[in-house]
Design an enzyme around this catalytic site. Structure first.
Site, PDB file in Angstrom:
ATOM      1  NE  ARG A   1      -2.824  -4.479  -2.933  1.00 50.63           N
ATOM      2  CZ  ARG A   1      -2.276  -3.843  -1.899  1.00 50.63           C
ATOM      3  NH1 ARG A   1      -2.350  -2.538  -1.811  1.00 50.63           N
ATOM      4  NH2 ARG A   1      -1.649  -4.518  -0.955  1.00 50.63           N
ATOM      5  CB  CYS A  42      -0.917   0.014   1.224  1.00 49.42           C
ATOM      6  SG  CYS A  42      -2.075  -1.356   1.264  1.00 49.42           S
TER       7      CYS A  42
END
Ligand code: BEZ
Length: 221
Positions: free
Chosen positions: A134, A57
């Site tokens: 995601r 991330c």
């Protein structure tokens, strides 16, 4: 419908291409926002990440941050999201800024009640029950969803592809053309196949086009 059924219904809410982006209010690192309040002439790229202070991330958010000028030049606002608090978001933004000098200068939604993640199908329980996958939603100025990407927790996205897809959508809209495999700015585009015999005959006589056959022809913009 009982509570469990309601909850399940929420979890499987999956906005699709062509749907209007569901409206919501949320707390972000830049204060309160409402989807319907975004400027009417802007595109929005809304993306989720599983968790703050995690390695993949951090690389992805840094990618969005360092290439924000390219999103700006495509008239596009960035909007991040994860199921973390604003406090965690602020700590992470500051941590990455101190470590690398990269500053996440766009709103990140603190979706601690998972309201927005559920509304946008970002919570996919067979992948994770506690973290958003995601996701990337490309939302046009009319607030219509035009493209959706979903990636799992363990594979980061490709920033070149996100920018390429955004540019392709906008160029397609502007010139009423389609984009071939791997299209990137400067490449030829596909003109729509003829729909009548007159159009077919015009097409066959048009030497300005690169023709593979009558139904597959390209032109430069
Ligand atoms: C990561 O960003 O590295 C990550 C986040 C959640 C689960 C797995 C990996």
């Amino acid at each position: 419908m009982n509570n469990e059924e309601l909850l399940n219904k929420e979890i499987i809410s999956m906005p699709r291409i062509g749907d209007m982006a569901p409206d919501f209010e949320a707390i972000t690192t830049k204060g309160k926002i409402k989807m319907s309040d975004f400027a009417k002439d802007k595109w929005i790229v809304m993306f989720s990440h599983p968790a703050d202070f995690t390695p993949v991330c951090t690389t992805e958010m840094s990618g969005f941050a360092t290439r924000k000028n390219e999103f700006d030049s495509l008239n596009t606002e960035l909007l991040g999201l994860s199921i973390d608090s604003v406090h965690a978001h602020l700590g992470w933004v500051q941590n990455v800024r101190e470590n690398t000098g990269v500053y996440f200068d766009f709103p990140i939604i603190a979706d601690i009640d998972m309201k927005v993640s559920k509304l946008y199908g970002m919570l996919q329980p067979n992948e994770s029950e506690t973290a958003a996958v995601r996701a990337v939603f490309f939302i046009d100025p009319t607030k219509k969803i035009r493209l959706v990407m979903y990636y799992p927790l363990n594979v980061g996205r490709n920033m070149d592809e996100i920018l390429r897809a955004l540019d392709a959508l906008q160029t397609s809209d502007k010139h009423k053309v389609s984009m071939p495999l791997d299209w990137k700015r400067g490449d030829k585009v596909i003109v729509s196949p003829p729909k009548t015999l007159d159009e077919l005959n015009t097409r066959l006589n048009d030497d300005s086009l690169e023709k593979v056959d009558w139904y597959l022809a390209k032109k430069s913009l």
